[in-house]
Design an enzyme around this catalytic site. Structure first.
Site, mmCIF file in Angstrom:
data_model
loop_
_atom_site.group_PDB
_atom_site.id
_atom_site.type_symbol
_atom_site.label_atom_id
_atom_site.label_comp_id
_atom_site.label_asym_id
_atom_site.label_seq_id
_atom_site.Cartn_x
_atom_site.Cartn_y
_atom_site.Cartn_z
ATOM 1 N N GLY A 46 -39.722 -47.700 12.032
ATOM 2 C CA GLY A 46 -39.938 -48.188 10.673
ATOM 3 C C GLY A 46 -39.601 -49.662 10.583
ATOM 4 C CD GLN A 51 -35.614 -53.820 8.949
ATOM 5 O OE1 GLN A 51 -36.519 -53.037 8.639
ATOM 6 N NE2 GLN A 51 -34.842 -53.629 9.992
ATOM 7 C CB CYS A 92 -30.758 -50.762 11.687
ATOM 8 S SG CYS A 92 -31.508 -51.943 10.565
ATOM 9 C CG LEU A 93 -36.158 -52.111 14.632
ATOM 10 C CD1 LEU A 93 -37.616 -52.361 14.264
ATOM 11 C CD2 LEU A 93 -36.016 -51.871 16.131
ATOM 12 C CG HIS A 134 -32.962 -46.911 7.717
ATOM 13 N ND1 HIS A 134 -31.808 -46.860 8.467
ATOM 14 C CD2 HIS A 134 -33.520 -48.128 7.989
ATOM 15 C CE1 HIS A 134 -31.672 -47.997 9.141
ATOM 16 N NE2 HIS A 134 -32.705 -48.781 8.873
ATOM 17 C CD GLU A 135 -37.363 -48.748 7.583
ATOM 18 O OE1 GLU A 135 -37.138 -49.927 7.247
ATOM 19 O OE2 GLU A 135 -37.051 -48.302 8.708
ATOM 20 C CG HIS A 138 -33.863 -52.258 5.548
ATOM 21 N ND1 HIS A 138 -32.828 -53.062 5.952
ATOM 22 C CD2 HIS A 138 -34.129 -51.442 6.598
ATOM 23 C CE1 HIS A 138 -32.468 -52.745 7.192
ATOM 24 N NE2 HIS A 138 -33.233 -51.757 7.609
HETATM 25 O O1 K1U Z 1 -35.365 -50.145 9.696
HETATM 26 C C1 K1U Z 1 -35.313 -50.292 10.901
HETATM 27 O O2 K1U Z 1 -34.628 -51.154 11.389
HETATM 28 C C2 K1U Z 1 -36.091 -49.357 11.817
HETATM 29 C C3 K1U Z 1 -35.254 -48.198 12.292
HETATM 30 C C4 K1U Z 1 -35.654 -46.966 11.524
HETATM 31 C C5 K1U Z 1 -34.729 -45.795 11.578
HETATM 32 C C6 K1U Z 1 -34.339 -45.234 12.772
HETATM 33 C C7 K1U Z 1 -33.500 -44.142 12.791
HETATM 34 C C8 K1U Z 1 -33.075 -43.590 11.619
HETATM 35 C C9 K1U Z 1 -33.440 -44.164 10.438
HETATM 36 C C10 K1U Z 1 -34.282 -45.260 10.415
HETATM 37 C C11 K1U Z 1 -35.529 -48.005 13.769
HETATM 38 O O3 K1U Z 1 -36.615 -47.812 14.166
HETATM 39 S S1 K1U Z 1 -34.165 -48.109 14.818
HETATM 40 C C12 K1U Z 1 -34.811 -47.868 16.455
HETATM 41 C C13 K1U Z 1 -35.328 -46.518 16.746
HETATM 42 O O4 K1U Z 1 -36.454 -46.425 17.138
HETATM 43 C C14 K1U Z 1 -34.545 -45.280 16.543
HETATM 44 C C15 K1U Z 1 -33.170 -45.265 16.503
HETATM 45 C C16 K1U Z 1 -32.473 -44.067 16.315
HETATM 46 C C17 K1U Z 1 -33.162 -42.886 16.174
HETATM 47 C C18 K1U Z 1 -34.554 -42.896 16.228
HETATM 48 C C19 K1U Z 1 -35.234 -44.084 16.435
HETATM 49 ZN ZN ZN Z 2 -33.083 -50.786 9.395
#
Ligand code: K1U
Ligand code: ZN
Length: 169
Positions: A46, A51, A92-93, A134-135, A138
């Protein structure tokens, strides 16, 4: 299309509240295309416009294994949420390398516009529901580490600042 730089926690710009999109036009469609490219490149599931330092209510998501099912949510609003909540592991990225548990609604129903400006209702549960919440945080200027204890959050802040100093020097 273009790769956009992703803001890193604790950048204060991550705490800005995004404004609603007034019109889904070519500027927004270019932003959506750039955000999708950036999310896929960063291997995220996401990305919120906040971001990439754009403070308008735009989200892109793709939780598919094949990375071929993009979901675009413009001006999203949660119109229903389940009574049940659970703690899920999140990343989170904008906070690379940090994963921790956050309590979220198990399921949500979201109304949003797509990239054509058409209204859709999305029924989400499990990973999709977690990612949408989560998004949407943000877009309200909230980063998932703000759900953690002050001790953990301060440790993360210190670690991120050190990482950013090392990358700069
Ligand atoms: O918002 C962001 O920074 C993107 C985030 C989204 C997210 C991941 C996990 C749970 C809630 C929201 C990411 O993509 S983090 C990287 C990722 O691919 C990931 C990390 C943990 C679990 C699953 C995926
Ligand atoms: Zn995030």
């Amino acid at each position: 299309m273009a790769l956009l730089p992703i803001l890193c926690y604790p950048d204060p710009k991550l705490h800005k509240v995004a404004k609603p999109v007034q019109e889904v036009d070519d500027r927004i469609r270019t932003l959506v295309a750039d955000m999708l490219e950036t999310m896929y490149d960063a291997k995220g599931i996401g990305l919120a416009a906040t971001q990439v330092d754009v403070h308008e209510r735009v989200i892109v998501i793709d939780i598919s294994e094949e990375r071929d099912q993009p979901l675009v949510l413009i001006n999203p609003t949660i119109v229903w949420s389940s009574a049940e909540k659970h703690v899920n592991e999140e990343g989170c990225l904008s906070v690379p390398g940090i994963y921790d548990g956050v309590e979220r609604f198990d399921a949500v129903r979201v109304q949003a516009l797509d990239a054509d400006g058409k209204t859709h209702t999305v029924e989400a549960r499990e990973m999709l529901a977690v990612c949408i919440q989560h998004e949407m945080d943000h877009l309200m200027g909230k980063v998932f580490v703000e759900y953690l204890s002050p001790l953990k959050r301060n440790r993360i802040k210190t670690k991120m600042r050190k990482l950013q100093r090392e990358e700069r020097d």
